[in-house]
Enzyme design. Structure first.
Site, PDB file in Angstrom:
ATOM      1  N   ASP A 133       0.932  -1.354   0.032  1.00  0.00           N
ATOM      2  CA  ASP A 133       0.035  -0.025  -0.223  1.00  0.00           C
ATOM      3  C   ASP A 133       0.564   1.600   0.239  1.00  0.00           C
ATOM      4  O   ASP A 133       1.427   1.174   0.883  1.00  0.00           O
ATOM      5  CB  ASP A 133      -1.380   0.203   1.358  1.00  0.00           C
ATOM      6  CG  ASP A 133      -1.833  -1.185   0.780  1.00  0.00           C
ATOM      7  OD1 ASP A 133      -2.300  -1.593  -0.007  1.00  0.00           O
ATOM      8  OD2 ASP A 133      -2.486  -1.500   2.409  1.00  0.00           O
ATOM      9  N   HIS A 150       1.288  -8.140   0.526  1.00  0.00           N
ATOM     10  CA  HIS A 150      -0.512  -8.421   0.331  1.00  0.00           C
ATOM     11  C   HIS A 150      -1.046  -8.648  -1.296  1.00  0.00           C
ATOM     12  O   HIS A 150      -0.625  -8.039  -2.071  1.00  0.00           O
ATOM     13  CB  HIS A 150      -1.439  -8.212   1.646  1.00  0.00           C
ATOM     14  CG  HIS A 150      -1.047  -6.762   0.680  1.00  0.00           C
ATOM     15  ND1 HIS A 150      -0.446  -5.483   1.599  1.00  0.00           N
ATOM     16  CD2 HIS A 150      -2.414  -5.892   0.769  1.00  0.00           C
ATOM     17  CE1 HIS A 150      -1.344  -4.033   1.166  1.00  0.00           C
ATOM     18  NE2 HIS A 150      -2.510  -4.512   0.884  1.00  0.00           N
ATOM     19  N   ARG A 161     -16.795 -11.338  -2.020  1.00  0.00           N
ATOM     20  CA  ARG A 161     -16.793 -10.908  -0.815  1.00  0.00           C
ATOM     21  C   ARG A 161     -16.353  -9.515  -0.956  1.00  0.00           C
ATOM     22  O   ARG A 161     -16.293  -9.052  -2.289  1.00  0.00           O
ATOM     23  CB  ARG A 161     -14.479 -11.567  -1.295  1.00  0.00           C
ATOM     24  CG  ARG A 161     -14.113 -10.803  -0.146  1.00  0.00           C
ATOM     25  CD  ARG A 161     -12.769 -11.580   0.160  1.00  0.00           C
ATOM     26  NE  ARG A 161     -11.728 -11.180   0.789  1.00  0.00           N
ATOM     27  CZ  ARG A 161     -10.990 -10.073   1.299  1.00  0.00           C
ATOM     28  NH1 ARG A 161     -11.529  -9.448  -0.134  1.00  0.00           N
ATOM     29  NH2 ARG A 161     -10.564 -10.364   2.424  1.00  0.00           N
TER      30      ARG A 161
HETATM   31  C1  LIG Z   1      -1.623  -1.572 -10.591  1.00  0.00           C
HETATM   32  C2  LIG Z   1      -1.177  -0.816  -9.321  1.00  0.00           C
HETATM   33  C3  LIG Z   1      -1.793  -0.188  -8.434  1.00  0.00           C
HETATM   34  C4  LIG Z   1      -2.084  -0.610  -7.499  1.00  0.00           C
HETATM   35  C5  LIG Z   1      -0.490  -0.692  -7.345  1.00  0.00           C
HETATM   36  C6  LIG Z   1      -1.099  -1.731  -8.242  1.00  0.00           C
HETATM   37  O1  LIG Z   1       0.342  -2.041  -8.106  1.00  0.00           O
HETATM   38  C7  LIG Z   1      -1.099  -3.112  -7.570  1.00  0.00           C
HETATM   39  C8  LIG Z   1      -2.807  -2.577  -6.491  1.00  0.00           C
HETATM   40  C9  LIG Z   1      -3.344  -1.004  -6.544  1.00  0.00           C
HETATM   41  C10 LIG Z   1      -3.635  -0.295  -5.055  1.00  0.00           C
HETATM   42  C11 LIG Z   1      -4.964  -0.747  -5.031  1.00  0.00           C
HETATM   43  C12 LIG Z   1      -4.709  -0.557  -3.060  1.00  0.00           C
HETATM   44  C13 LIG Z   1      -4.525   0.644  -3.426  1.00  0.00           C
HETATM   45  O2  LIG Z   1      -5.788   1.611  -4.045  1.00  0.00           O
HETATM   46  C14 LIG Z   1      -3.146   1.395  -3.852  1.00  0.00           C
HETATM   47  C15 LIG Z   1      -3.360   3.431  -3.708  1.00  0.00           C
HETATM   48  C16 LIG Z   1      -2.671   0.444  -3.564  1.00  0.00           C
HETATM   49  O3  LIG Z   1      -1.590   0.640  -2.761  1.00  0.00           O
HETATM   50  O4  LIG Z   1      -2.177  -0.332  -4.304  1.00  0.00           O
HETATM   51  C17 LIG Z   1      -3.381   1.117  -5.112  1.00  0.00           C
HETATM   52  C18 LIG Z   1      -2.554   0.844  -6.698  1.00  0.00           C
HETATM   53  C19 LIG Z   1      -2.114   2.068  -7.454  1.00  0.00           C
HETATM   54  O5  LIG Z   1      -3.296   3.279  -7.681  1.00  0.00           O
HETATM   55  O6  LIG Z   1      -1.286   3.328  -7.040  1.00  0.00           O
HETATM   56  O1  AKG Z   2      -9.147  -6.535   0.055  1.00  0.00           O
HETATM   57  C1  AKG Z   2      -9.228  -6.565   0.691  1.00  0.00           C
HETATM   58  O2  AKG Z   2      -8.725  -7.933   2.309  1.00  0.00           O
HETATM   59  C2  AKG Z   2      -7.107  -6.216   1.202  1.00  0.00           C
HETATM   60  C3  AKG Z   2      -7.507  -5.053   0.167  1.00  0.00           C
HETATM   61  C4  AKG Z   2      -6.363  -4.212  -0.300  1.00  0.00           C
HETATM   62  O3  AKG Z   2      -5.082  -4.958   0.001  1.00  0.00           O
HETATM   63  C5  AKG Z   2      -5.544  -3.103  -0.589  1.00  0.00           C
HETATM   64  O4  AKG Z   2      -7.444  -2.268  -0.569  1.00  0.00           O
HETATM   65  O5  AKG Z   2      -5.031  -2.216  -0.625  1.00  0.00           O
HETATM   66 FE   FE2 Z   3      -3.780  -2.992  -0.035  1.00  0.00          FE
END
Ligand SMILES: C=C1C[C@]23C[C@@]1(O)CC[C@H]2[C@@]12CC[C@H](O)[C@@](C)(C(=O)O1)[C@H]2[C@@H]3C(=O)O
Ligand code: AKG
Ligand code: FE2
Length: 373
Positions: A255, A309, A319
């Site tokens: 994150d 994760h 879910r």
């Molecule tokens: C494609 C992507 C955007 C993301 C980072 C990632 O590599 C995988 C998950 C995406 C996510 C999901 C949760 C959050 O919204 C976020 C900010 C994060 O930390 O992981 C986004 C990423 C993003 O948009 O920077």
């Molecule tokens: O849905 C989950 O349990 C994880 C979600 C998550 O990793 C995210 O929103 O960044």
């Molecule tokens: Fe996450």
């Protein structure tokens, strides 16, 4: 103070459809209602299959080689009762702080009990979340809901390991805190989101303060830099997925924040990486999950870990989860609390831009290692 629990029942993800209706593992009625029986796509579901046809076809043929070798272990994620922090007994408080710090260094993840966020409020949010996602897909895409924050799939995916079988509202809280920023029809979810954001903000800033103080640094850095307006609330929905069980609900990532507070439902599917293994995080209805993000790892000079994760898609049931991201303003500079620093200083805006650039170019987030000295 810190103890480990393993729930008496496995998450629904692991139960199987052939179990007897009299067996305690038979899915509950609510879960049956939420099961899209044998893959009839609901009108609310995003058109994953049509849109990512070739990607999914290829993935079935290859059966996602990259993931086959990975072991999923049982999770003994620390569960910490936060009542210790409110105790007048200094020893108890100290033990609780130590447990939080230890879990943040060793796991980058932990669960919290007595977290102060009521089951009623989480239930209210869940009902609003369900209503939002039950809207027809077209409406979610076009109505500009929640500041146009609706996302689905992975627009940049070139292969299955870059693809997420999920949809989300990734909501900048600044927008929903504005009094009349919304469409009247949807006001009830804005009201609940504001309430939840307030409660999550208190919890997140308190935990960040505890972690900072544990390193001998005043916790006000987070109070000053992370206001309610700079944080994000993300509503996730993972529709049932008829493809390979190797499909990601949410692809592996760390994150991009200081810390995240997550509420997951009873289905299961969340896994975190520890010591090169993926371990499943069993749902615990009384607990919230806390994980350290990239910014805290940089700020703590790698003492606290931002753990990778992912969520594995579920073949039968949908879910839901809710994530609160503790973020600073885009102008805030992130530097280590002590020298010599492992990372160059960067602003949160620079970090987000770099992540977006990498994801667009390569399909993957590179993250913190971009900023190593
Ligand atoms: C494609 C992507 C955007 C993301 C980072 C990632 O590599 C995988 C998950 C995406 C996510 C999901 C949760 C959050 O919204 C976020 C900010 C994060 O930390 O992981 C986004 C990423 C993003 O948009 O920077
Ligand atoms: O849905 C989950 O349990 C994880 C979600 C998550 O990793 C995210 O929103 O960044
Ligand atoms: Fe996450």
């Amino acid at each position: 103070m810190q103890h480990y629990i393993r729930p008496s029942q496995p998450p629904e993800q692991l139960s199987n459809l052939t179990s007897s209706p009299f067996s305690p593992r038979f899915p509950s009625l609510s879960l049956i209602a939420r099961t899209t029986m044998f893959f009839s796509k609901a009108s609310c579901d995003p058109p994953f299959e049509e849109h990512y046809k070739s990607l999914l076809r290829n993935s079935i043929m290859q059966c996602s080689q990259a993931q086959v070798h990975e072991v999923v272990g049982e999770c003994e994620l620390p569960v910490i009762d936060l009542s210790g922090l409110r105790s007048s007994d200094e020893e108890k408080r100290h033990a609780c702080v130590a447990a939080i710090a230890k879990a943040s260094s060793e796991w980058g993840f932990f669960q919290v009990l007595s977290h102060g966020i009521s089951t009623e409020l989480l239930g209210e949010m869940r009902r609003e979340q369900t209503k939002l996602f039950e809207m027809p897909f077209e409406k979610k895409v076009t109505s500009g809901l929640l500041n146009n924050s609706y996302r689905w799939g992975t627009p940049t995916a070139a292969s299955l390991d870059q693809f997420s079988w999920s949809e989300a509202f990734h909501v900048p809280l600044e927008k929903i805190l504005e009094e009349d920023g919304g469409n009247g029809e949807f006001n009830s979810h804005r009201v609940v989101m504001r309430k939840l954001a307030g409660a999550m903000s208190e919890l997140a800033r308190m935990l960040a303060g505890v972690l900072a103080e544990n390193l001998g640094y005043p916790g006000d850095f987070f109070t000053e830099n992370c206001s309610k307006r700079t944080c994000f609330l993300r509503l996730n929905r993972y529709p049932p997925c008829p493809f390979s069980p190797e499909t990601y609900g949410l692809m592996p990532h760390t994150d991009s924040d200081f810390l995240t507070i997550l509420h997951q439902d009873e289905v299961g599917g969340l896994q975190l990486r520890k010591d090169f293994k993926w371990v499943a995080v069993w749902p615990n209805p009384d607990a919230l999950i806390v994980n350290i993000g990239d910014l805290f790892q940089a700020w703590s000079n790698d003492i606290y870990k931002s753990a990778e994760h992912k969520v594995m898609a579920n073949g039968r049931v949908e879910r839901y989860s809710i994530a609160y991201f503790l973020c600073p303003s885009y102008e805030s500079t992130i530097g280590s609390y002590r020298e010599p620093s492992l990372y160059k200083k960067f602003t949160f805006g620079e970090f987000r831009k770099q992540v977006q650039k990498d994801v667009e170019k390569t399909g993957h987030k590179v993250g913190l290692s971009r900023f190593l000295i």
